[in-house]
Write a protein that holds these residues in place. Structure first.
Motif, PDB file in Angstrom:
ATOM      1  N   GLY A 127       0.844  -1.182   0.000  1.00 46.30           N
ATOM      2  CA  GLY A 127       0.000   0.000   0.000  1.00 46.30           C
ATOM      3  C   GLY A 127       0.883   1.237   0.000  1.00 46.30           C
ATOM      4  O   GLY A 127       1.721   1.420  -0.866  1.00 46.30           O
ATOM      5  N   GLU A 128       0.731   2.092   1.011  1.00 48.05           N
ATOM      6  CA  GLU A 128       1.554   3.290   1.147  1.00 48.05           C
ATOM      7  C   GLU A 128       2.741   3.073   2.091  1.00 48.05           C
ATOM      8  O   GLU A 128       3.534   3.976   2.311  1.00 48.05           O
ATOM      9  CB  GLU A 128       0.695   4.451   1.671  1.00 48.05           C
ATOM     10  N   ARG A 129       2.850   1.881   2.629  1.00 51.16           N
ATOM     11  CA  ARG A 129       3.880   1.597   3.631  1.00 51.16           C
ATOM     12  C   ARG A 129       5.146   1.061   2.951  1.00 51.16           C
ATOM     13  O   ARG A 129       5.086   0.089   2.185  1.00 51.16           O
ATOM     14  CB  ARG A 129       3.355   0.571   4.630  1.00 51.16           C
ATOM     15  N   VAL A 130       6.290   1.693   3.231  1.00 47.68           N
ATOM     16  CA  VAL A 130       7.568   1.221   2.705  1.00 47.68           C
ATOM     17  C   VAL A 130       8.062   0.094   3.603  1.00 47.68           C
ATOM     18  O   VAL A 130       8.276   0.290   4.804  1.00 47.68           O
ATOM     19  CB  VAL A 130       8.605   2.363   2.657  1.00 47.68           C
ATOM     20  N   VAL A 131       8.250  -1.095   3.016  1.00 41.69           N
ATOM     21  CA  VAL A 131       8.699  -2.248   3.801  1.00 41.69           C
ATOM     22  C   VAL A 131      10.133  -2.649   3.458  1.00 41.69           C
ATOM     23  O   VAL A 131      10.724  -3.492   4.147  1.00 41.69           O
ATOM     24  CB  VAL A 131       7.737  -3.442   3.630  1.00 41.69           C
ATOM     25  N   ALA A 132      10.709  -2.063   2.416  1.00 40.85           N
ATOM     26  CA  ALA A 132      12.118  -2.294   2.085  1.00 40.85           C
ATOM     27  C   ALA A 132      12.546  -1.216   1.095  1.00 40.85           C
ATOM     28  O   ALA A 132      11.719  -0.631   0.386  1.00 40.85           O
ATOM     29  CB  ALA A 132      12.330  -3.682   1.482  1.00 40.85           C
ATOM     30  N   ARG A 133      13.850  -0.952   1.050  1.00 41.30           N
ATOM     31  CA  ARG A 133      14.381   0.018   0.095  1.00 41.30           C
ATOM     32  C   ARG A 133      15.839  -0.328  -0.210  1.00 41.30           C
ATOM     33  O   ARG A 133      16.513  -1.001   0.582  1.00 41.30           O
ATOM     34  CB  ARG A 133      14.284   1.446   0.633  1.00 41.30           C
ATOM     35  N   ALA A 134      16.309   0.145  -1.350  1.00 46.11           N
ATOM     36  CA  ALA A 134      17.700  -0.087  -1.754  1.00 46.11           C
ATOM     37  C   ALA A 134      18.139   1.054  -2.664  1.00 46.11           C
ATOM     38  O   ALA A 134      17.319   1.644  -3.381  1.00 46.11           O
ATOM     39  CB  ALA A 134      17.854  -1.422  -2.478  1.00 46.11           C
ATOM     40  N   SER A 135      19.426   1.360  -2.629  1.00 43.69           N
ATOM     41  CA  SER A 135      19.962   2.394  -3.514  1.00 43.69           C
ATOM     42  C   SER A 135      21.425   2.126  -3.805  1.00 43.69           C
ATOM     43  O   SER A 135      22.182   1.678  -2.939  1.00 43.69           O
ATOM     44  CB  SER A 135      19.822   3.780  -2.873  1.00 43.69           C
ATOM     45  N   TRP A 136      21.811   2.448  -5.038  1.00 45.24           N
ATOM     46  CA  TRP A 136      23.211   2.398  -5.453  1.00 45.24           C
ATOM     47  C   TRP A 136      23.775   3.809  -5.497  1.00 45.24           C
ATOM     48  O   TRP A 136      23.048   4.800  -5.588  1.00 45.24           O
ATOM     49  CB  TRP A 136      23.331   1.755  -6.833  1.00 45.24           C
TER      50      TRP A 136
END
Length: 317
Positions: free
Chosen positions: A53-62
């Motif tokens: 939904g609107e909830r961030v449950v994981a993220r990644a960035s280079w």
């Protein structure tokens, strides 16, 4: 409740305006993101989120070292630590596999994953669970642990010893001057990255050249800061590379030639590098050394550097 696959949306940011969305999960480098985006060290298409939904449950960035460069490091990877560990790990694997296929297409080599962690993360049950969940995700995608490192900091006001007079310091005169000293230091190095280069088949000279060209040559701070250390007779003893990266003044590289180890020269050389940067009026100097490099860690401690954090690096073979 276990997260159903259809409940998860995995996508890159639509643009810098979604930075607030990305920052709904916290990490110690969040304060650098806006400037990194503005300077081209990150791109929205390299910054991925997994949403329920609107909830961030994981993220990644280079990240890359210069505008227009290729991804050089996976330095953001966060999970919602309120989720059960199996769900966390499954979500992280899906995010990473989806993002890698888009950011590094065509079988491109995966850059290292680096993570800053609390210095006592093994003793803190909450921190340990958080760190180990991320390690599980990386291992599920084929990565292995390369090294754990101490992150160190000298702070303005900490006393720096005067020059003992045992060594003579002079500026490095050029690439060959430094590479010639780095080459013998590579032999028997305790640095995990150096050991990996040698294990890959590179000679000590080739490993030194690689380290110079891929890291040291990229610093834009004055090369007049770089120092070689010699005995009064002119015999070389070692070197130190004080520099400034994109974020902090640093001791980028330091070494003592094998023939002169065990005589305390590392203290003199580190003090010289610290004096060079402290003379610029800096508030802090950052450095790092492998957890297994006990002699170097003790040298930093003797000079008043504080172990404020740890880091680990994982690689895909």
């Amino acid at each position: 409740m276990t997260l159903a696959p259809q409940d998860l949306t995995v996508r890159p940011l639509a643009g810098p305006q979604e930075l607030g969305l990305f920052c709904r999960l916290p990490y110690v480098l969040d304060h650098e993101l806006a400037d990194d985006l503005a300077s081209g060290l990150r791109r929205p298409e390299w910054m991925w989120v997994a949403l329920r939904g609107e909830r961030v449950v994981a993220r990644a960035s280079w990240w890359t070292a210069e505008k227009g460069g290729q991804p050089l490091a996976l330095d953001f990877f966060d999970l919602d630590d309120t989720l059960p560990v199996p769900e966390r790990v499954g979500t992280g694997v899906r995010l990473l596999e989806t993002a890698v296929a888009a950011v590094l297409p065509g079988g491109a080599a995966r850059p290292e994953y680096g993570r800053f962690v609390p210095p006592d993360w093994r003793e803190d049950p909450v921190a340990r669970e958080s760190v180990e969940a991320r390690i599980q995700v990386m291992e599920r995608t084929g990565a292995r642990m390369l090294v754990e490192r101490l992150r160190l900091e000298w702070r303005a006001g900490t006393a720096v010893p005067e020059d003992s007079g045992r060594l003579v310091f002079r500026p490095v005169t050029g690439r060959e001057d430094l590479v010639a000293l780095m080459t013998p230091v590579m032999e028997g190095t305790l640095d995990a990255h150096g050991q990996a280069d040698l294990a890959s088949g590179l000679s000590a000279r080739e490993a030194a050249e690689k380290h110079f060209d891929e890291e040291l040559a990229g610093y834009t701070s004055p090369r007049e800061w770089w120092r070689t250390a010699e005995l009064p007779s002119g015999e070389p003893v070692g070197f130190v590379v004080p520099a400034r990266n994109n974020y902090n003044p640093i001791i980028a590289y330091i070494g003592v030639l094998p023939a002169h180890r065990g005589q305390g020269y590392i203290d003199d050389i580190l003090a010289e590098g610290t004096r060079v940067l402290a003379g610029q009026g800096v508030e802090r100097i950052r450095a790092a050394t492998d957890l297994g490099n006990v002699p170097m860690a003790k040298a930093f401690e003797r000079l008043g550097y504080v172990n404020f954090e740890r880091a680990f690096n994982m690689v895909w073979d």
